[in-house]
Motif scaffolding. Structure first.
Motif, short mmCIF file in Angstrom:
data_model
loop_
_atom_site.label_atom_id
_atom_site.label_comp_id
_atom_site.label_asym_id
_atom_site.label_seq_id
_atom_site.Cartn_x
_atom_site.Cartn_y
_atom_site.Cartn_z
N ALA A 257 0.83 -1.21 0.00
CA ALA A 257 0.00 0.00 0.00
C ALA A 257 0.86 1.26 0.00
CB ALA A 257 -0.93 -0.01 1.21
N GLN A 258 1.93 1.24 0.78
CA GLN A 258 2.83 2.40 0.82
C GLN A 258 3.52 2.60 -0.54
OE1 GLN A 258 5.33 1.34 4.13
NE2 GLN A 258 3.61 1.47 5.57
N ARG A 259 3.88 1.51 -1.19
CA ARG A 259 4.50 1.62 -2.51
C ARG A 259 3.54 2.25 -3.50
NH1 ARG A 259 3.65 -1.27 -6.63
NH2 ARG A 259 2.72 -2.96 -5.41
N ILE A 260 2.27 1.85 -3.47
CA ILE A 260 1.27 2.42 -4.37
C ILE A 260 1.09 3.91 -4.08
CG2 ILE A 260 -1.19 2.41 -4.94
CD1 ILE A 260 -1.08 -0.67 -4.45
N ALA A 261 0.99 4.25 -2.79
CA ALA A 261 0.78 5.65 -2.42
C ALA A 261 1.99 6.51 -2.80
CB ALA A 261 0.49 5.76 -0.92
N ARG A 262 3.19 5.99 -2.58
CA ARG A 262 4.39 6.74 -2.95
C ARG A 262 4.47 6.96 -4.45
NH1 ARG A 262 6.99 3.32 0.84
NH2 ARG A 262 7.77 2.04 -0.88
N GLY A 263 3.97 5.98 -5.21
CA GLY A 263 4.00 6.09 -6.66
C GLY A 263 3.18 7.24 -7.20
N MET A 264 2.24 7.74 -6.41
CA MET A 264 1.42 8.85 -6.88
C MET A 264 2.26 10.11 -7.11
SD MET A 264 -1.92 8.21 -4.47
CE MET A 264 -2.88 9.56 -5.13
N THR A 265 3.39 10.23 -6.40
CA THR A 265 4.27 11.37 -6.62
C THR A 265 4.69 11.46 -8.08
OG1 THR A 265 5.10 11.22 -4.35
CG2 THR A 265 6.47 12.42 -5.95
N PHE A 266 4.89 10.31 -8.70
CA PHE A 266 5.33 10.25 -10.10
C PHE A 266 4.20 9.77 -11.02
CE2 PHE A 266 8.98 9.43 -7.31
CZ PHE A 266 9.75 10.53 -7.63
N ASN A 267 2.95 10.02 -10.57
CA ASN A 267 1.77 9.68 -11.35
C ASN A 267 1.71 8.20 -11.70
OD1 ASN A 267 -0.66 10.61 -12.48
ND2 ASN A 267 0.22 10.64 -14.53
N ASN A 268 2.24 7.37 -10.81
CA ASN A 268 2.22 5.91 -11.00
C ASN A 268 2.66 5.51 -12.41
OD1 ASN A 268 -0.27 6.42 -8.85
ND2 ASN A 268 0.99 4.63 -8.39
N MET A 269 3.77 6.13 -12.85
CA MET A 269 4.19 5.94 -14.24
C MET A 269 4.74 4.55 -14.52
SD MET A 269 7.63 8.27 -14.38
CE MET A 269 9.05 7.97 -13.32
N ASP A 270 4.95 3.73 -13.46
CA ASP A 270 5.42 2.36 -13.70
C ASP A 270 4.30 1.45 -14.17
OD1 ASP A 270 4.17 2.54 -11.18
OD2 ASP A 270 5.20 0.72 -10.49
N SER A 277 -3.68 7.35 -10.68
CA SER A 277 -3.53 8.13 -9.45
C SER A 277 -4.85 8.75 -9.02
CB SER A 277 -2.47 9.23 -9.65
OG SER A 277 -1.19 8.65 -9.84
N ASN A 278 -5.66 9.18 -9.99
CA ASN A 278 -6.98 9.74 -9.64
C ASN A 278 -7.87 8.67 -9.01
OD1 ASN A 278 -6.27 12.22 -10.68
ND2 ASN A 278 -7.16 11.83 -12.69
N LEU A 279 -7.79 7.45 -9.54
CA LEU A 279 -8.58 6.35 -8.98
C LEU A 279 -8.14 6.05 -7.56
CD1 LEU A 279 -10.60 4.02 -9.14
CD2 LEU A 279 -8.81 2.64 -10.23
N ILE A 280 -6.84 6.02 -7.33
CA ILE A 280 -6.34 5.76 -5.98
C ILE A 280 -6.84 6.84 -5.02
CG2 ILE A 280 -4.25 5.61 -4.57
CD1 ILE A 280 -2.84 4.53 -7.14
N THR A 281 -6.82 8.08 -5.46
CA THR A 281 -7.32 9.18 -4.61
C THR A 281 -8.79 8.99 -4.28
OG1 THR A 281 -5.70 10.73 -5.53
CG2 THR A 281 -7.67 11.67 -4.50
N ARG A 282 -9.59 8.64 -5.27
CA ARG A 282 -11.02 8.43 -5.04
C ARG A 282 -11.25 7.26 -4.08
NH1 ARG A 282 -13.36 6.89 -10.31
NH2 ARG A 282 -15.33 6.83 -9.16
N ASP A 283 -10.48 6.20 -4.25
CA ASP A 283 -10.64 5.04 -3.38
C ASP A 283 -10.26 5.37 -1.94
OD1 ASP A 283 -11.53 3.54 -5.49
OD2 ASP A 283 -9.67 2.42 -5.78
N ARG A 284 -9.17 6.10 -1.76
CA ARG A 284 -8.77 6.47 -0.40
C ARG A 284 -9.77 7.42 0.23
NH1 ARG A 284 -2.61 8.28 -0.95
NH2 ARG A 284 -2.45 7.93 1.31
N ASP A 285 -10.34 8.30 -0.56
CA ASP A 285 -11.36 9.21 -0.02
C ASP A 285 -12.57 8.44 0.50
OD1 ASP A 285 -9.82 11.42 -0.62
OD2 ASP A 285 -10.92 11.95 -2.44
N LEU A 286 -12.93 7.36 -0.21
CA LEU A 286 -14.10 6.57 0.20
C LEU A 286 -13.75 5.55 1.27
CD1 LEU A 286 -17.07 5.68 -0.20
CD2 LEU A 286 -16.25 4.13 -1.99
N LEU A 287 -12.69 4.79 1.05
CA LEU A 287 -12.38 3.63 1.88
C LEU A 287 -11.47 3.94 3.06
CD1 LEU A 287 -11.74 1.11 -1.04
CD2 LEU A 287 -13.85 1.39 0.26
N GLY A 288 -10.81 5.09 3.01
CA GLY A 288 -9.90 5.45 4.09
C GLY A 288 -8.45 5.23 3.71
#
Length: 333
Positions: A257-270, A277-288
């Motif tokens: 989970a930390q690796r996924i979140a850290r990847g947002m800094t670089f727009n999950n370009m891997d 990254s937008n989907l991850i943000t939406r999921d964290r907003d809903l699920l915590g």
């Protein structure tokens, strides 16, 4: 004292991979990790042969073993596979199914066995929210286009008033749905006709993501499909080892989970998924922030729903409680 040798099996998930690749070590354990082509093969090896000390197991598979005189497994509150399942209900457009209530009286296919994990949950939700009653339907059990061995290593009960038959050997429920030979299909795996966008078929909930997100907002439940079990002998004889195994799974999940979140800094370009990254943000907003929680406290309602659904649908003979199936020394997690 040397570390205890354990055979541990799970599918190749991102949340378990840090264990398999050695990134995360389990304290006091010398682990050998195992997997399989498809996850039911792991279940079969554990249930038939006790092939592992620790194993991923579908919740309904575990519960079917709990009705034995001496249940062989104890669960730990690790949930490597969970999924919202409104999207797992498929329909033939010619069957006259426009809303959940229209499923009454229809012939419905189900993947693998009556009451697979991806079927028990949507049937339970349909019953809770739309008055669905499986006894009003005819059920055809079989496979889809993805090859999978028959699930003949667990009991396959169903209530006497529910009409359940097995599809012909080699039958493809997805093709039957596409051809209108069944009216609907409930399946954890997506049939080829859906992936190929056949005009004959679709999902019961066309905008299933919106429905599933609304379900979570209202209930707080992120449905659980699989847990992790240990042999009853290990649970009884080595609670400190079982606690360490639980912590290892938690650390592996948190690492991913930390690796996924850290990847947002670089727009999950891997990963070649646009707008990830937008989907991850939406999921964290809903699920915590901990959007895939382990432990009892964060999952009590989701666990209890699965236990209730299996009982209500006639898969278990009694209504199990959380205390019945999880290691007692992990109930405070």
């Amino acid at each position: 004292m040397s570390d205890r040798k354990l055979d541990i099996a799970f599918w190749n998930y991102d949340r378990t991979r840090p264990l398999a690749d050695g990134t995360i070590k389990i304290d006091g354990v010398n682990a050998s990790f195992h997997s399989a082509r498809v996850v039911p093969q792991i279940f079969e090896a554990m249930i038939r042969r006790r092939a592992y000390d620790v194993s991923e197991l579908g919740m309904t598979y575990l519960l079917r073993t709990m009705d034995a005189e001496h249940p062989p497994f104890v669960a730990i509150p690790v949930f490597p596979n969970r999924a919202f399942r409104h999207s797992a209900i498929y329909i033939n457009h010619a069957a006259g199914i426009c809303r959940p209530e229209d499923l009454a009286g229809k012939t419905i296919g189900e993947l693998a066995l009556y009451g697979h994990d991806g079927g028990t949950v949507p049937k339970g939700i349909l019953a809770d929210e739309f008055g669905f009653r499986p006894e009003r339907n005819r059920w055809i059990i079989g496979g889809i286009d993805f090859p999978m061995d028959p699930v003949d290593f667990v009991p396959q009960p169903h209530p006497d008033d529910v009409d359940v038959t097995m599809a012909a050997n080699g039958a493809d429920l997805g093709k039957l749905l596409d051809a209108g030979q069944i009216d609907a299909l409930i399946s954890a795996d997506i049939p080829r006709c859906i992936l190929d966008k056949s005009p004959n078929v679709g999902r019961l909930f066309a905008d299933s993501e919106t429905v599933e997100r609304d379900y979570h907002r209202r209930t707080g439940i992120f449905p659980i499909m699989h847990t992790v079990v240990v042999t009853r002998e290990l649970a009884t004889q080595a609670p400190d080892i079982v606690k360490a195994v639980y912590q290892g799974f938690c650390q592996a999940k948190d690492n991913s989970a930390q690796r996924i979140a850290r990847g947002m800094t670089f727009n999950n370009m891997d990963t070649m998924i646009p707008w990830l990254s937008n989907l991850i943000t939406r999921d964290r907003d809903l699920l915590g922030e901990d959007w895939w929680p382990y432990g009892i406290a964060a999952n009590r309602d989701a666990i209890d729903a699965v236990l209730r659904y299996n009982y209500q649908q006639g898969i278990t003979r009694r209504r199990f409680t959380i205390e019945d199936i999880f290691a007692p020394y992990l109930l405070d997690t």
